[in-house]
Design a protein around this motif. Structure first.
Motif, PDB file in Angstrom:
ATOM      1  N   THR A   1      10.047 -35.874  39.683  1.00 47.69           N
ATOM      2  CA  THR A   1       9.837 -36.232  41.080  1.00 47.69           C
ATOM      3  C   THR A   1       9.528 -34.999  41.916  1.00 47.69           C
ATOM      4  OG1 THR A   1      11.287 -38.153  40.883  1.00 47.69           O
ATOM      5  CG2 THR A   1      10.906 -37.304  43.093  1.00 47.69           C
ATOM      6  N   ASP A   2      10.232 -33.890  41.659  1.00 40.72           N
ATOM      7  CA  ASP A   2       9.994 -32.661  42.419  1.00 40.72           C
ATOM      8  C   ASP A   2       8.539 -32.219  42.299  1.00 40.72           C
ATOM      9  OD1 ASP A   2      12.633 -32.613  43.149  1.00 40.72           O
ATOM     10  OD2 ASP A   2      13.236 -31.128  41.662  1.00 40.72           O
ATOM     11  N   SER A   3       8.026 -32.249  41.079  1.00 42.03           N
ATOM     12  CA  SER A   3       6.645 -31.834  40.856  1.00 42.03           C
ATOM     13  C   SER A   3       5.673 -32.768  41.566  1.00 42.03           C
ATOM     14  CB  SER A   3       6.347 -31.807  39.354  1.00 42.03           C
ATOM     15  OG  SER A   3       4.990 -31.501  39.109  1.00 42.03           O
ATOM     16  N   LEU A   4       5.934 -34.065  41.485  1.00 40.14           N
ATOM     17  CA  LEU A   4       5.040 -35.037  42.112  1.00 40.14           C
ATOM     18  C   LEU A   4       5.042 -34.897  43.630  1.00 40.14           C
ATOM     19  CD1 LEU A   4       3.152 -37.460  41.800  1.00 40.14           C
ATOM     20  CD2 LEU A   4       5.162 -38.946  41.809  1.00 40.14           C
ATOM     21  N   VAL A   5       6.224 -34.790  44.224  1.00 37.86           N
ATOM     22  CA  VAL A   5       6.314 -34.656  45.683  1.00 37.86           C
ATOM     23  C   VAL A   5       5.626 -33.376  46.150  1.00 37.86           C
ATOM     24  CG1 VAL A   5       7.908 -34.276  47.607  1.00 37.86           C
ATOM     25  CG2 VAL A   5       8.375 -36.074  45.929  1.00 37.86           C
ATOM     26  N   GLY A   6       5.876 -32.276  45.450  1.00 37.79           N
ATOM     27  CA  GLY A   6       5.225 -31.024  45.817  1.00 37.79           C
ATOM     28  C   GLY A   6       3.717 -31.120  45.729  1.00 37.79           C
ATOM     29  N   HIS A   7       3.232 -31.775  44.691  1.00 38.85           N
ATOM     30  CA  HIS A   7       1.788 -31.943  44.503  1.00 38.85           C
ATOM     31  C   HIS A   7       1.187 -32.778  45.637  1.00 38.85           C
ATOM     32  CE1 HIS A   7      -1.939 -32.324  42.158  1.00 38.85           C
ATOM     33  NE2 HIS A   7      -1.945 -33.591  42.525  1.00 38.85           N
ATOM     34  N   ILE A   8       1.831 -33.881  45.975  1.00 39.10           N
ATOM     35  CA  ILE A   8       1.321 -34.757  47.039  1.00 39.10           C
ATOM     36  C   ILE A   8       1.320 -34.034  48.379  1.00 39.10           C
ATOM     37  CG2 ILE A   8       1.784 -36.869  48.349  1.00 39.10           C
ATOM     38  CD1 ILE A   8       3.046 -37.972  45.721  1.00 39.10           C
ATOM     39  N   ASN A   9       2.383 -33.304  48.656  1.00 34.80           N
ATOM     40  CA  ASN A   9       2.494 -32.644  49.953  1.00 34.80           C
ATOM     41  C   ASN A   9       1.536 -31.467  50.111  1.00 34.80           C
ATOM     42  OD1 ASN A   9       4.379 -34.387  51.036  1.00 34.80           O
ATOM     43  ND2 ASN A   9       6.133 -33.225  50.290  1.00 34.80           N
TER      44      ASN A   9
END
Length: 262
Positions: free
Chosen positions: A118-126
């Protein structure tokens, strides 16, 4: 004596990955959960909104989301319309496995978060250059923290639960728990928080929490990613192995590098 490594994940995913290492240890792959598509009016409404162009971004959290979407769209005879609508929308997915599943079904992927966390996905989206309305496609047990993190950065998030996770109490899980109680497992590896949670629920229901924790004291526990480690530690499980990257290959390399030390 050969070590026994039990991976609490889907055999169809993990068994092929374990084959190159089978001379180093015996691998047992069993999933404590199964996924069931949530084929209801909410998914139909999501398709209506998607076809109307309401979403700037689609966020797909795992391969099961892809498989469930395709299954339900095909059942509505709307798979081609789904493909066309996705091609007009920026679809962000988590990890290469999800990307491969989407490509296999003809769904265009705009970008891929590098790690299956989730951390990687959220960082990527943001890091995307704009903000707008997104459809967050995931299970009905997704963490609310992800929504909070995205909304804090200016996204309007609409959650779409496309599948449900059900505890699988089949013969394979019973056999694994029997093996654990008999001292026949040296390493337990958990790919996701959901797999960890389902395993702990089944162990507690069978042995009680205190006895479950005692059984795990003699076993090396591996967790793939921060969230999985934290879920296990919240329950009281000592996690001794966490790969640097939250992906299957990194997990297996860590397990085989440490198995002789256990």
């Amino acid at each position: 004596m050969r070590k026994v490594v039990a991976i609490l994940g889907p055999p169809e995913r993990w068994v092929p990955l374990c084959r190159p290492y089978r001379q180093l240890a015996d691998f047992v792959c069993v999933s404590p959960i199964r996924a069931q598509p949530i084929d209801d009016a909410n998914f139909s409404l999501f398709l209506v909104d998607l076809f109307a162009g309401r979403f700037e971004v689609l966020v797909v959290t795992c391969p099961t989301v892809i498989e469930s979407m395709v299954h339900m769209a095909r059942g509505r005879k709307m798979l081609d319309r789904l493909r066309e609508a996705v091609s007009r929308t920026e679809m962000v997915v988590i990890g290469e496995r999800t990307s491969a599943a989407a490509t296999h079904h003809g769904l265009r992927v705009a970008s891929v978060a590098p790690e299956a966390t989730t951390d990687s996905l959220v960082g990527h989206i943001n890091r995307l250059p704009r903000r707008g309305t997104m459809a967050l496609l995931r299970s009905d047990q997704g963490s609310p923290q992800m929504v909070t993190d995205l909304e804090t950065m200016g996204w309007k998030v609409e959650q779409v639960s496309v599948y449900s996770l059900l505890v699988d109490e089949g013969e394979e899980m019973e056999g694994l728990l029997d093996l654990l109680e008999d001292g026949g497992i040296d390493v337990l590896a958990f790919p996701t928080p959901a797999h960890a949670q389902a395993f702990l629920v089944q162990m507690e229901g069978r042995d009680g929490k205190e006895n479950a924790l005692m059984l795990l004291e003699g076993v090396a526990v591996a967790a793939m990613g921060r969230e999985t480690r934290e879920r296990l530690e919240e329950y009281g499980v000592h996690v001794s192995l966490v790969p640097e990257r939250a992906d299957a290959e990194s997990m297996l390399r860590l397990l085989v590098s440490k198995v002789e030390e256990i």
